[in-house]
Motif scaffolding. Structure first.
Motif, short mmCIF file in Angstrom:
data_model
loop_
_atom_site.label_atom_id
_atom_site.label_comp_id
_atom_site.label_asym_id
_atom_site.label_seq_id
_atom_site.Cartn_x
_atom_site.Cartn_y
_atom_site.Cartn_z
N HIS B 102 0.84 -1.23 0.00
CA HIS B 102 0.00 0.00 0.00
C HIS B 102 0.86 1.27 0.00
O HIS B 102 0.36 2.36 -0.19
N HIS B 103 2.20 1.13 0.25
CA HIS B 103 3.09 2.28 0.13
C HIS B 103 3.75 2.34 -1.25
O HIS B 103 4.46 3.29 -1.54
N LEU B 104 3.55 1.29 -2.05
CA LEU B 104 4.32 1.15 -3.28
C LEU B 104 3.42 1.13 -4.51
O LEU B 104 2.21 1.12 -4.39
N ALA B 105 4.06 1.14 -5.67
CA ALA B 105 3.33 1.03 -6.94
C ALA B 105 4.17 0.19 -7.88
O ALA B 105 5.37 0.01 -7.65
N CYS B 357 9.48 -1.56 -9.47
CA CYS B 357 8.62 -1.20 -8.33
C CYS B 357 9.05 0.17 -7.85
O CYS B 357 10.24 0.49 -7.82
N GLY B 359 7.74 3.88 -5.31
CA GLY B 359 6.78 4.35 -4.31
C GLY B 359 7.32 5.57 -3.59
O GLY B 359 8.44 6.02 -3.83
N SER B 365 0.28 5.67 -4.44
CA SER B 365 0.57 4.38 -3.81
C SER B 365 -0.54 3.36 -4.11
O SER B 365 -1.70 3.72 -4.28
#
Lengths: 957, 427
Positions: B102-105, B357, B359, B365
């Motif tokens: 949930h902090h990353l993309a 990846c 973030g 996010s």
């Protein structure tokens, strides 16, 4: 002579008014003059500053030694130079430095840096490459021959193999080579022109890029079975390009920037290669475009090549080129001194690219020997020089020239268009001529090949025919014989012969067929060749015609262009003069304003102090008055008390007196005289009492009168004091507000002064830059990593110690006999060997400096930067600390033996900065040495450290 | 030879005061304090942006990480697991990272068409294709130049490598050595940053005071922007030595050291956190080696097993300290690995359809950009390349990538003008 004199104000001379400008119009420097004189004359013409102060001996010997041999001079050399009174000493110094082996190393470093930009080792060992360059300069080879060898190198020549590093380190990648050849050989960074005409630079066209590209696009990296790399060349490969912006397509043959069209020799296809391409074989063409580039670029006629190297050699001495950056020669980045660059370029070519001769002339020029100053020259600060007027006059002249130039632009453009059109027509003719000639060569080559084949075939056919005839004859013979002899016995043989004849037939037929074919091919060939020759000749004569027209138009255009350039140069000169004057003027104004503000600030301060003093005085008065008032009040009260007491006493006395008087009256009224004697005595006593009382009253009265007077006096004094008190308090508050205002003004003034100071500071930098660019004052140049390393090792004694160690080793390994020891030549040779060995040994230390102070590999190497890793290295690395604390014949050991602070400081400063110390510096050294808590050894090392980490050591000036 | 004056540092003004003082025949100037007051720490903190790059050297397999294709011919033996973002699944080799999703993309649609280590790495680090004769600064140098505070004596561009180090990296191209990386080999502090034992702090101060006074005598006569920069570098060295603990990961609490693990990569991650917390602009941690032509699955199991914990801890720490708001995280490689599994159970170089990846900072996010087809053999939607990514990274930390750097009067575009950021990933 000490270095201090260099910092004292300098005197410049300028020709005033119209003279300043007429100077620009003067005849150019005469070619018969020495280059040194031409340099000075052209620099003078360009700025209008006709004389400039030269650097001190100390500054000069450091500067020229760093520039020519790459390290600072030894202490003994500095001492000897400073005391030498000979007027020839500088020339002798320059000659000595140019013949020093270190000069070859310096030039090798310079050329390596220029051509390789610290690229890593690829295929060729770095030491071999550097040694190759160093030897080339040591053998007095000229720059053109070195560059030629580098451009021609393919790596196959064992001796010249290191020269191939230029190509091999770039993996013979044609785009990379094109860019770097453009930059380093012709001073033009054509990078952007790879994909389109340069967006910012009008002169750089895609065809220029591909003109160079065409010289190298047939070359590639070849690795043999032992994994050894070479440059391989092919005989074919044309260049076509498309602009990513416009989609325009172009095609070009090899062409040098700014050079005329080159026409390649036409080689018959059957003679393209001396070693033909094949698997695992490095092809060698008969004609290599790459080698052609080497010949054409270095033949002395290519102005771009000549100017590029002249500019680079100039930058070697001056820290920046007349064109800067060094690889951006183009119309929008003109040289600071265009005519000077022309002269330098043609001189370099005239000197056959003898760099020593060229550098000697530059080193001897006054321009090179100029001093540094951040102060305005005296001529500029003279009151009779009306700067605004000067600037206006020059600007008017400039405007006039600019409008003339605008007018000239049109006609110049017309000539240019006419010339371009003719050139295009000529180009078409040349193209056609090349096609015709190539056809002719091809036809001739065909004719040659076919004729040979025909001849061979005819011979072969004849042979076959003869064999057939022989066989037939033999058969016929056998038949004859069989008639006479027994026929059957010959039949097998006849059959064999017949079979043989049959077998010959296909060959014979094929030969005949091919012969017929060849004959058909050949019969028109002669005509075709004739036609082609005719056509070629026609085209050639057309070409000649067009060439002469083109040459005429080019001449016309060139003369227009020349005039145009002259005007542009003059405009540039005027701009420079205007900029110089304007910068000076701005600086002067700002300086004046700043000084005025400083003065005002001073006055304001004095005024403030005065006010403060008056305030203080007033306060004192107020205090005093108030004290007096209090005292007076006390006195008044006291006097009032006294007066009241006296009045009470007086009235009491008066009352008693009245009572006595009534008693006396009563006594006098008693009629009985019998009692008279008693009465008389009573009366007498009363009378006495009355008299006493009266006297007492009188006394009191007079006292009262006095007290009253005193009281009245006190009272009036109090009134006066009170009014004065009011006055003082008013004054006090007035003064207080005055002070407050003055203080506010002072703060404002201070603020303004600070901003003026920073303005002056910026303008001074602008002035120094302008003066530096105009070559009327020297600037600062950071030492290259190599210069820094060698200088530090020179100063600390590392080099001397290493040479001594190598000498000792040589003496041990190859001891000299007593007889040999008396041969000076042998000893000198041994010293030279030891020095070379020592230098080789110390190279790894130099490499450490290169990694810290050098730019990244493949990046431009001329910008200055200061990063923390460098200062951390100087601060903490064992290397530097070890060098400073050297034993043997080191600076540290020499200093340790000197007790007397003055001699100590002199040795220190002469060794590190090549100059004696100033009074301030002397005092500082003395103070540091006698500081408590440090021992002398540590203090000595600290002092050396503080000097080698100072800006003065880091820069050449 | 250009060097700007306008650094406005205290030393600078001090030197100027001395300079002017000498001209002003002893007159003193007051009130300079107003000009020299630097931005407050708070202000700086608010403005400071950071970039943290994980370089998965050798080529991380997208199939064993960000874009698993379980139960397909190309998918390999590992499963996909759900993450903290509903709908996003990643490889089971990254269970802790999955919890931080949930902090990353993710970008799953990269096609760089480049299968060479050197060229691929160049593209991903510079945002441009390699062209002979041209060099571009790497993202660290660009970030340091665009985002660093000039007055900081600490370097703006740091590389933490598994070994080597000590020298300045050659990665800043035309931006110049000032922005080249300082390489902390195996997390060791910069070379020569330790005062020699034989030199006491007091003695060092004494000799530096002497140096200043000597140098001032020269500066009074010949002060230029170059001499200023040179002089300032010595003050920066002293400052860096003073702040040397910034590089000392052992100064972190025992608890944190345990949380990150005692192996090199764990230490490097904790060091990265420490550096970011202390104001360093750009940190790149290299994790090596993912070039798994043989035994792809065993290697990824091992390598990602090492990577997952410290990486997830770092993401979570940055998130809870709030630093993540201003810090972009990127996990990149030079390329991905082939969907095809070779005869050695390896996967080969693959630039055609792979993932990165990222973030933090302004990255949306929980987002996923693009996709590959069922077997991961081709990008099926929203294809992007190195150019788009480079724009996106920098825009995420507030750099206008349509601008140019002015290099000696030559405009050098910050990112490839022919490309653009992935706007949908930027919040």
């Amino acid at each position: 002579m000490t270095s201090r004199s260099a910092f004292v104000g300098l005197s410049f001379w300028i020709l005033l008014g119209g003279q300043l400008c007429s100077l620009f119009g003067q005849a150019p420097a005469q070619p018969s003059w020495s280059l040194t004189d031409q340099i000075d004359r052209l620099v003078t013409q360009s700025t209008g500053v006709s004389e400039w102060t030269l650097a001190s001996d100390a500054t000069l010997i450091r500067r020229v030694t760093l520039d020519l041999v790459g390290e600072t001079p030894a202490t003994s050399e500095v001492r000897a130079f400073i005391v030498d009174a000979s007027p020839e000493k500088y020339v002798q110094l320059v000659d000595r430095l140019l013949s020093d082996p270190r000069h070859s190393r310096r030039m090798a470093d310079w050329l390596d840096l220029t051509l390789m930009e610290r690229r890593a080792k690829v295929h060729i060992d770095l030491t071999e490459w550097k040694t190759y360059l160093e030897n080339a300069f040591q053998d007095q080879r000229t720059l053109d021959s070195i560059v030629r060898q580098i451009l021609m190198a393919d790596g196959s020549d064992a001796l010249g193999r290191p020269a191939a590093r230029f190509y091999l380190a770039r993996s013979v990648e044609p785009n990379l080579l094109t860019r770097d050849i453009g930059r380093f050989l012709f001073g033009r960074d054509l990078q952007c022109a790879q994909c389109h005409n340069h967006p910012h630079i009008e002169d750089y066209n895609q065809s220029d890029y591909y003109g160079i590209f065409a010289f190298v696009n047939r070359s590639s990296l070849f690795t043999d079975k032992d994994k050894k790399a070479f440059v391989a060349d092919k005989a074919d490969g044309e260049v076509e390009f498309t602009s990513v912006f416009t989609g325009d397509e172009g095609r070009t043959g090899p062409q040098l920037p700014g050079g005329a069209r080159l026409i390649e020799p036409i080689i018959p296809p059957d003679q393209s290669y001396t070693t033909a391409p094949a698997d695992g074989v490095r092809p060698i063409p008969n004609f290599s475009r790459r080698k052609w580039l080497a010949e054409h670029a270095t033949d002395g006629d290519n102005a771009a090549f000549n100017k590029n190297w002249a500019n680079r050699l100039w930058a070697l001495m001056f820290g920046r080129g007349l064109v800067h950056p060094l690889d951006l020669h183009h119309r929008d980045n003109p040289p600071t001194h265009p005519e000077l660059l022309e002269t330098l370029g043609s001189s370099l070519s005239k000197y056959n690219f003898d760099t020593r001769r060229f550098l000697r002339e530059v080193a001897l020029s006054r321009a090179y020997r100029r001093a540094f100053s951040s102060e305005l020259p005296a001529w500029m600060t003279q009151s009779e020089l009306d700067l605004p007027q000067q600037i206006e006059t020059l600007s008017a002249q400039k405007d006039q020239l600019v409008s003339e130039l605008e007018g000239a632009k049109k006609s110049q453009l017309e000539t240019l268009t006419a010339w371009r059109e003719t050139r295009n027509a000529l180009d078409t003719t040349i193209d056609a001529w090349i096609v015709a000639k190539t056809d002719g060569v091809k036809l001739e080559s065909n004719q040659r090949v076919w004729s040979t084949e025909l001849q061979n075939l005819t011979e072969q056919a004849n042979l076959l025919e003869r064999r057939r005839e022989l066989l037939q004859k033999a058969i016929a013979g056998l038949e004859n014989a069989s008639e006479t002899l027994e026929p059957t016995s010959f039949l097998p043989t006849q059959k064999i012969f017949r079979t043989r004849i049959e077998a010959l037939k296909p060959d014979l037929d094929k030969s005949q067929e091919r012969i017929e074919e060849l004959k058909t091919q050949l019969s028109p060939t002669a005509d075709l060749i004739r036609n082609s020759r005719e056509k070629t000749e026609q085209l050639q004569s057309l070409k000649h015609q067009q060439e002469s027209i083109e040459a005429d138009l080019k001449k016309t255009w060139a003369s227009h262009q020349n005039q145009f350039d002259q005007k542009s140069y003059r405009i540039a000169q005027l701009n420079k003069a205007i900029k110089l004057l304007a910068t000076g003027r701005n600086l002067m104004d700002s300086q004046r304003e700043w000084t005025e503000h400083q003065q005002q600030l001073g006055q304001q301060r004095i005024q403030l102090e005065e006010t403060a003093q008056r305030l203080e005085e007033t306060r004192q008065f107020v205090l005093e008055t108030s004290r007096k008032l209090t005292l007076g009040e006390k006195k008044r009260a006291q006097l009032m008390g006294q007066r009241n007491q006296l009045q009470t006493n007086l009235s009491q006395g008066k009352r008693i007196q009245n009572e006595l008087a009534s008693a006396l009256t009563a006594v006098d009224s008693i009629p009985d005289p019998s009692e008279s004697s008693k009465l008389i005595s009573i009366r007498e006593s009363l009378v006495q009492q009355v008299i006493r009382r009266k006297q007492a009253s009188l006394l009191i009265e007079s006292e009262l009168a006095q007290t009253s007077q005193a009281f009245r006096r006190t009272e009036s004094t109090q009134v006066a004091l009170k009014s004065s008190m009011t006055k003082w308090t008013t004054l006090l508050s007035e003064l207080e507000s005055v002070q407050q205002m003055a203080q506010q003004q002072m703060t404002e003034l201070e603020k303004r002064t600070i901003s003026l100071a920073s303005n002056t500071d910026a303008l001074r930098s602008a002035w120094v830059e302008t003066a530096e660019a105009g070559l009327i004052a020297s600037g600062l140049t950071p030492l290259t990593p190599e210069q820094l390393a060698w200088s530090l090792m020179q100063v600390t004694g590392v080099i001397d110690n290493q040479i001594q160690a190598q000498l000792n080793q040589l003496d041990k390994d190859e001891p000299l006999t007593d007889a040999q020891k008396s041969q000076p030549d042998l000893l000198t040779e041994r010293k030279v060997r030891a020095a070379a060995l020592a230098r080789a040994k110390l190279q790894s230390s130099v490499n450490v400096f290169v990694s810290l102070f050098g730019h990244g590999a493949g990046q431009p190497q001329d910008g200055f930067f200061a990063t923390v890793d460098q200062s951390l290295f100087f601060a903490n690395a064992g290397t530097v600390r070890g060098w400073i604390a050297q034993g043997g014949n080191s600076l540290y050991q020499r200093l340790r033996k000197i007790e007397e602070p003055e001699a100590f400081a002199e040795e220190l400063f002469l060794s590190v900065f090549c100059r004696p110390p100033s009074q301030d510096e002397l005092a500082l050294v003395d103070e540091y040495l006698s500081q408590e808590g440090t021992n002398r050894s540590t203090a000595t090392q600290d002092l050396i450290w503080a000097l080698v980490t100072s800006s003065e050591f880091r820069f050449n000036h | 030879m250009r060097c700007d004056y306008a650094c406005g540092s205290f030393d600078h003004l001090q030197a100027r005061r001395k300079f002017m003082g000498s001209l002003a025949s002893g007159a003193t100037l007051g009130g300079l304090g107003v000009l020299t007051r630097p931005l407050s720490a708070e202000q700086l903190k608010r403005k400071q942006k950071h970039v943290l790059v994980f370089n998965m050297a050798g080529g991380l397999s997208q199939l064993e990480s960000w874009d698993p294709k379980p139960s397909t011919a190309t998918g390999g033996p590992f499963r996909a697991i759900p993450t903290s973002v509903p709908g996003i699944h990643i490889s089971e080799l990254l269970p802790k990272t999955a919890e931080q999703m949930h902090h990353l993309a993710l970008v799953r649609s990269i096609n760089t068409q480049e299968n060479d280590h050197g060229k691929g790495s160049f593209m991903m680090q510079t945002g441009r294709a390699q062209m002979p004769g041209v060099s571009y600064p790497k993202i660290g140098a660009v970030a340091a130049k665009a985002l660093s505070d000039n007055q900081n004596s600490l370097p703006g561009h740091i590389q933490i490598t598994p070994g080597g180090g000590g020298n300045r990296g050659n990665d800043s191209a035309y931006l110049g050595p000032k922005y080249s990386s300082v390489v902390l080999g195996n997390g060791n502090p910069p070379k020569n940053s330790q005062r020699p034992e034989s030199l006491s702090e007091e003695a060092d101060q004494r000799r530096n005071e002497l140096r200043r006074r000597m140098n001032d005598l020269f500066a009074n006569r010949r002060r230029t922007a170059m001499t200023d920069a040179y002089t300032a570098s010595y003050e920066q060295a002293l400052d860096l030595m003073h702040r040397r603990e910034v590089f000392d990961v052992t100064k972190e609490s025992k608890k944190d050291q345990d949380r990150y693990g005692s192996h090199d990569f764990g230490r490097h991650c904790l060091l990265a956190r420490r550096l970011l917390e202390r104001g360093i602009t750009f940190v790149q941690v290299t994790h090596s080696n993912y070039d798994t032509h043989n035994e792809n699955f065993n290697f990824h199991l091992e390598q990602l097993g090492e990577f997952d914990g410290p990486f997830a801890t770092l993401v979570s720490d940055l998130a809870s300290s709030g630093l993540l708001e201003n810090t972009l995280i990127v996990v990149l490689s030079e390329f991905g690995r082939t969907p095809n599994i070779n005869q050695y159970f390896g996967r080969d170089h693959w630039g055609k359809a792979w993932s990165v990846c990222l973030g933090g900072a302004n990255i949306q996010s929980g987002a996923v950009w693009g996709a590959t087809n069922a077997q991961g053999t081709e990008v099926s939607e929203n294809e992007v390349d190195h150019g788009h990514l480079f724009h996106t990274y920098l825009q995420a930390v507030g750099v206008d990538t349509t601008e140019s750097f002015d290099i000696d009067g030559r405009p050098m575009p910050i990112a490839d003008p022919a490309s653009e950021p992935i706007k949908d990933l930027l919040s």
